[in-house]
Design an enzyme around this catalytic site. Structure first.
Site, PDB file in Angstrom:
ATOM      1  N   CYS A  27       0.822  -1.149  -0.005  1.00  0.00           N
ATOM      2  CA  CYS A  27      -0.007  -0.100  -0.096  1.00  0.00           C
ATOM      3  C   CYS A  27       0.938   1.399  -0.088  1.00  0.00           C
ATOM      4  O   CYS A  27       2.054   1.080  -0.428  1.00  0.00           O
ATOM      5  CB  CYS A  27      -1.031  -0.167   1.176  1.00  0.00           C
ATOM      6  SG  CYS A  27      -0.090  -0.008   2.679  1.00  0.00           S
ATOM      7  N   VAL A  28       0.393   2.269   0.469  1.00  0.00           N
ATOM      8  CA  VAL A  28       1.234   3.537   0.572  1.00  0.00           C
ATOM      9  C   VAL A  28       2.580   3.454   1.241  1.00  0.00           C
ATOM     10  O   VAL A  28       3.711   3.960   0.990  1.00  0.00           O
ATOM     11  CB  VAL A  28       0.497   4.815   1.184  1.00  0.00           C
ATOM     12  CG1 VAL A  28       1.203   5.998   1.034  1.00  0.00           C
ATOM     13  CG2 VAL A  28      -0.816   4.945   0.101  1.00  0.00           C
TER      14      VAL A  28
END
Length: 475
Positions: A27-28
């Site tokens: 993810c981020v």
């Protein structure tokens, strides 16, 4: 050779090797692994890798916090490991093998509400703004609102209700769509089902209590009340899952040549009928009981105690994933009492976690490597995204997490004792005040100050005690 090659090789080794990786994505800020045997992962060695900021397990996924470099690190990792990339949806499916029934239920709730949260946030901000210009008497010695003295703002006030009504009154449409999307069935049927729960020809849910009579569909041998389920959560969830169940079963037994005709017809019509005769009334009753229990608990003489427990325990709930259940409760409170006194405590907890990180920035102000992690984490936390702060900093050291829990507890008690209400779910950080009902903004601002100051001061105090010295021995 990339600068990420060595740490990627180390991670692969300590994760249990390629053979132990079912899927991996990112993810981020985090690498998200589904491991065949989570026990093979050597957490201590993984956390000693230079690029690794921390680890945790959630929703059946072993997650390794890398930071903003995660995308480049991930690319090198999959090359070195010779592993095929996976989508987030594929990773979620694979992760379910590591979940018990409760974790799967929570994951289902998260998958339902996550896609509609942006709309809820926008709707909450709109309702808050409408309240400021339409309900607070700010002008002419406190006798008139902005809407009263300005045709322009009166027009804005009326226009914005178009969006607010679409978000909240027609919420069941979003829920049934999200369920169909999650279960891999026809999303358009989910939308149609949601519309049948809020159709204009039905008696609006908000008007049932004051109605002289309730219209019915008269079939001669039976009658069905024409009641809408505007803003209702549980009836929509029950109806949505029934529709997907029927559609999937019918697909299995219907020949492909007639599937396009038979499946939608015999899935949708029975679902709408059962929704209005059985599931709707049952869901409404369940939702009313839940909202009554929560609201009564928070508004009773012991509301401060409930607030203290919730404020203290909310951050640990985030670690387990159980916090996703609060979305349904918030939405039910909004439909029953016109707002939620639960969500303000969530926003305050997020602020408290960010404030603890802010204190760690001050403590480690000469440590440039630490600031590269903590500064972005604090900013994102104050804007409502807590994971980088909680897992990258606060849980890593321990004592900042405890300081944030204590600050959150104190702020929650102030919020509940002052009967602070939010219009809806909003941005879970400093901008959250925009979702608070105007008459409660001052007290919420006071609670915010507590959520900022107390964790900051306690973190510094803890850092100077034996607790801090023990924690600082960890990487």
């Amino acid at each position: 050779m990339s600068k990420y090659s060595a740490p990627a090789q180390e991670l692969l080794e300590h994760i249990g090797g390629k053979e132990n990786v079912a899927t991996v994505t990112h993810c981020v800020t985090r690498m998200r692994f589904v491991l065949k045997d989570p026990k093979l992962a050597n957490i201590e060695n993984i956390e000693n890798i230079d690029l690794v900021k921390g680890t945790f397990t959630q929703a059946g996924q072993f997650q390794v916090i890398i930071g903003n470099e995660v995308s480049s690190f991930y690319n090198d990792f999959v090359k070195i490991a010779n592993i095929e990339t996976a989508s987030k949806d594929e990773a979620k499916v694979a992760a379910k093998q590591n979940m018990n029934w409760l974790q799967r239920m929570i994951a289902h709730l998260a998958d339902i509400f996550t896609p509609i949260i942006p709309a809820l946030v926008v709707g909450g901000l709109i309702l808050g703004f409408r309240n400021v210009i339409g309900d607070i008497k700010l002008l002419e010695d406190g006798t008139k609102t902005i809407v009263d003295v300005s045709q322009f703002w009166a027009g804005v006030h009326a226009f914005l209700w178009l969006i607010g009504e679409a978000v909240f009154h027609f919420l069941p449409v979003g829920i049934t769509w999200a369920i169909a999307r999650k279960m891999g069935t026809s999303e358009i049927l989910g939308i149609v089902l949601g519309i049948t729960l809020v159709s204009p020809q039905l008696l609006n849910a908000y008007g049932v209590a004051g109605a002289d009579s309730i219209p019915v569909w008269d079939f001669g041998f039976m009658q069905i009340e024409m009641i809408g389920y505007q803003a209702q959560v549980i009836p929509a969830i029950l109806a949505g899952f029934l529709l997907t169940y029927l559609e999937r079963k019918l697909r299995d037994i219907t020949p492909n040549s007639i599937s396009m005709i038979v499946v939608p017809f015999f899935a949708l019509i029975p679902t709408v009928l059962i929704a209005h005769t059985v599931l709707g009334p049952i869901g409404w009753s369940i939702g009313s009981v839940i909202s009554d229990v929560v609201y009564t608990s928070l508004s009773s003489a012991f509301g401060w105690l409930f607030a203290a427990i919730f404020g203290f325990a909310y951050a640990p709930l985030v670690i387990t994933g159980l916090h996703h259940m609060t979305n349904a409760i918030d939405l039910q409170l909004m439909s029953e009492i016109g707002g939620t006194n639960l969500w303000p405590m969530i926003a305050l907890s997020n602020i408290a976690q960010g404030s603890a990180v802010l204190a760690m920035i001050y403590i480690n102000r000469k440590n440039e490597a630490e600031k590269q992690v903590s500064v972005p984490a604090a900013i994102s936390c104050y804007l409502g995204v807590t994971e980088p702060a909680m897992f990258g900093i606060n849980l890593k050291y321990g004592f900042p997490f405890l300081a944030a829990m204590i600050g959150s507890m104190m702020a929650a008690v102030i919020s509940v004792s002052s009967n602070v209400m939010a219009n809806s779910i909003g941005v879970g950080g400093l901008p959250g005040i925009l979702s608070i009902q105007p008459q409660h903004m001052v007290m919420f601002a006071l609670a915010m100050i507590v959520a900022i100051v107390v964790p900051f001061m306690l973190t510094i105090v803890f850092a100077k005690t034996n607790m801090g010295k023990i924690s600082f021995k960890r990487k």
